[in-house]
Design an enzyme around this catalytic site. Sequence first.
Site, short mmCIF file in Angstrom:
data_model
loop_
_atom_site.label_atom_id
_atom_site.label_comp_id
_atom_site.label_asym_id
_atom_site.label_seq_id
_atom_site.Cartn_x
_atom_site.Cartn_y
_atom_site.Cartn_z
N ASP A 37 5.28 80.53 54.18
CA ASP A 37 6.53 79.66 55.21
C ASP A 37 7.42 81.69 55.26
O ASP A 37 7.45 82.09 54.22
CB ASP A 37 6.89 78.89 54.87
CG ASP A 37 7.77 78.51 55.32
OD1 ASP A 37 8.85 78.65 55.92
OD2 ASP A 37 7.17 77.43 56.02
N ASP A 60 6.02 86.23 57.11
CA ASP A 60 6.70 85.52 58.36
C ASP A 60 4.93 86.22 59.06
O ASP A 60 4.87 87.08 58.91
CB ASP A 60 7.24 86.54 58.34
CG ASP A 60 7.56 86.92 60.04
OD1 ASP A 60 6.96 86.72 61.28
OD2 ASP A 60 9.12 87.62 59.92
N TYR A 152 8.55 77.94 75.22
CA TYR A 152 7.73 77.10 74.37
C TYR A 152 5.85 76.35 74.90
O TYR A 152 4.89 76.66 73.99
CB TYR A 152 8.03 75.83 73.18
CG TYR A 152 7.96 74.70 72.24
CD1 TYR A 152 8.04 75.29 71.16
CD2 TYR A 152 6.91 73.49 73.20
CE1 TYR A 152 7.19 74.70 70.34
CE2 TYR A 152 6.94 72.91 72.01
CZ TYR A 152 6.85 73.29 70.59
OH TYR A 152 5.75 72.08 69.67
N LYS A 156 2.14 77.63 73.57
CA LYS A 156 0.88 76.60 73.48
C LYS A 156 -0.06 76.38 74.51
O LYS A 156 -1.00 76.15 73.54
CB LYS A 156 2.13 74.71 73.22
CG LYS A 156 3.26 74.93 72.02
CD LYS A 156 2.21 75.40 70.63
CE LYS A 156 3.85 75.29 69.28
NZ LYS A 156 3.18 75.48 68.01
P1 NAP Z 1 9.30 72.76 61.30
O1 NAP Z 1 10.13 71.32 60.95
O2 NAP Z 1 10.54 73.68 61.87
O3 NAP Z 1 8.29 73.42 60.33
C1 NAP Z 1 8.43 74.23 60.77
C2 NAP Z 1 7.82 75.73 59.27
O4 NAP Z 1 7.67 76.98 60.03
C3 NAP Z 1 9.62 76.42 59.15
O5 NAP Z 1 9.65 75.87 57.97
C4 NAP Z 1 9.53 77.19 59.70
O6 NAP Z 1 10.81 77.31 58.92
C5 NAP Z 1 8.70 77.67 59.48
N1 NAP Z 1 8.46 78.52 60.30
C6 NAP Z 1 9.20 79.64 61.69
N2 NAP Z 1 9.10 80.75 61.77
C7 NAP Z 1 7.99 81.33 60.79
C8 NAP Z 1 7.49 82.70 60.95
N3 NAP Z 1 8.21 83.64 61.95
N4 NAP Z 1 6.22 82.32 60.32
C9 NAP Z 1 6.56 81.81 58.68
N5 NAP Z 1 6.84 80.33 58.84
C10 NAP Z 1 7.90 80.28 59.96
O7 NAP Z 1 8.70 72.32 62.83
P2 NAP Z 1 7.67 71.05 62.26
O8 NAP Z 1 7.93 69.57 63.42
O9 NAP Z 1 6.67 70.77 61.14
O10 NAP Z 1 6.45 71.71 63.41
C11 NAP Z 1 4.90 72.25 63.19
C12 NAP Z 1 4.17 72.87 64.20
O11 NAP Z 1 4.21 71.32 64.74
C13 NAP Z 1 4.82 74.18 64.96
O12 NAP Z 1 3.93 74.90 65.65
C14 NAP Z 1 5.28 72.87 66.68
O13 NAP Z 1 5.64 73.47 67.52
C15 NAP Z 1 4.47 72.43 66.15
N6 NAP Z 1 4.90 69.99 67.31
C16 NAP Z 1 5.13 69.66 66.67
C17 NAP Z 1 6.02 69.12 66.63
C18 NAP Z 1 6.71 67.69 66.59
O14 NAP Z 1 7.87 67.16 67.60
N7 NAP Z 1 7.86 68.16 66.14
C19 NAP Z 1 5.50 68.50 68.44
C20 NAP Z 1 4.11 69.53 68.87
C21 NAP Z 1 3.53 70.47 67.88
P3 NAP Z 1 12.44 77.69 60.07
O15 NAP Z 1 12.73 76.44 59.54
O16 NAP Z 1 13.07 78.64 59.14
O17 NAP Z 1 12.41 78.38 61.48
#
Ligand code: NAP
Length: 256
Positions: A37, A60, A152, A156
Amino acid sequence: MSKYNHRSAIVTGGSRGIGAAVVRALAKEGLGVVIADIRDAEGLQLADELGSGVSFHHLDVTMESDWSRALEAAESDHGPLAVLVNNAGILDIGGVTEVHRPIFRHVLDVNLYGAWLGMHSAAPLLARAGGGVIINVSSTAGLMGYSGIAAYVASKWGLRGLTKAAALDLAPAGIRVCSVHPGPIRTPMTAGLDDSLVATQPIPRFGEPDEVAAMIRFVAMEATYSTGSEFVVDGGATTGAILATPETHSDSPIGL
Ligand code: NAP
């Protein structure tokens, strides 16, 4: 004993949210797990909490050199690679006519190019280890359209398609590739969103990161006859449109 004992997994975006829940679930299965991360402090804290079976390496997902270092570290810390979870993702607001060029490109860079780079970098290691599994975390935004988040949605859907291409390309090496499609999940990414968003779903609440992690664990460990497949964890959000409210069904034989 798990079939993946003495083998490693790498979870991108594993420092918090869904990724952190996946790290916990895979570590419980006996895999050595790398949290990969850009959030170093949270990742190091989680690794510290979970003990020697879990380590943190800064990654990254858009940087090729970070991938080489993290994958090497996964194998030297925990053994031959078995599982890659491309979970890191970002969400930026903006409809088709509003989103700015650099933002559109950045979202595709992280959510789509980053996952491709991960598969491209990890596949040779998985093949050398005799096979394994790649899980790409897409979204319900990879199954249907949403207004106001054009980049987004594009990223996806792209990831869903890329999963199918990779499943075909990597099958001869014994590598399964599947996509997981969460609906609204309570994580830092959705912190600002209101419960009204989920009020009309069949299961009218936000999901928990552990509920997505349970699906990812299943795909990694149990779904041995599935590749190129889509696994949905969305409280029924993509099931269909509700045309009538429960009150209009007062003559229902089961009282609905
Ligand atoms: P989150 O809480 O924002 O966690 C995502 C993590 O990925 C954060 O630590 C973030 O860091 C890190 N990240 C961002 N850019 C990165 C990069 N270039 N390289 C490495 N790490 C990076 O998100 P989440 O809700 O757990 O989501 C996880 C996945 O599930 C994502 O792909 C998201 O699109 C998908 N998803 C989530 C939901 C939802 O409702 N939560 C629904 C559908 C799909 P920063 O915070 O600094 O950016």
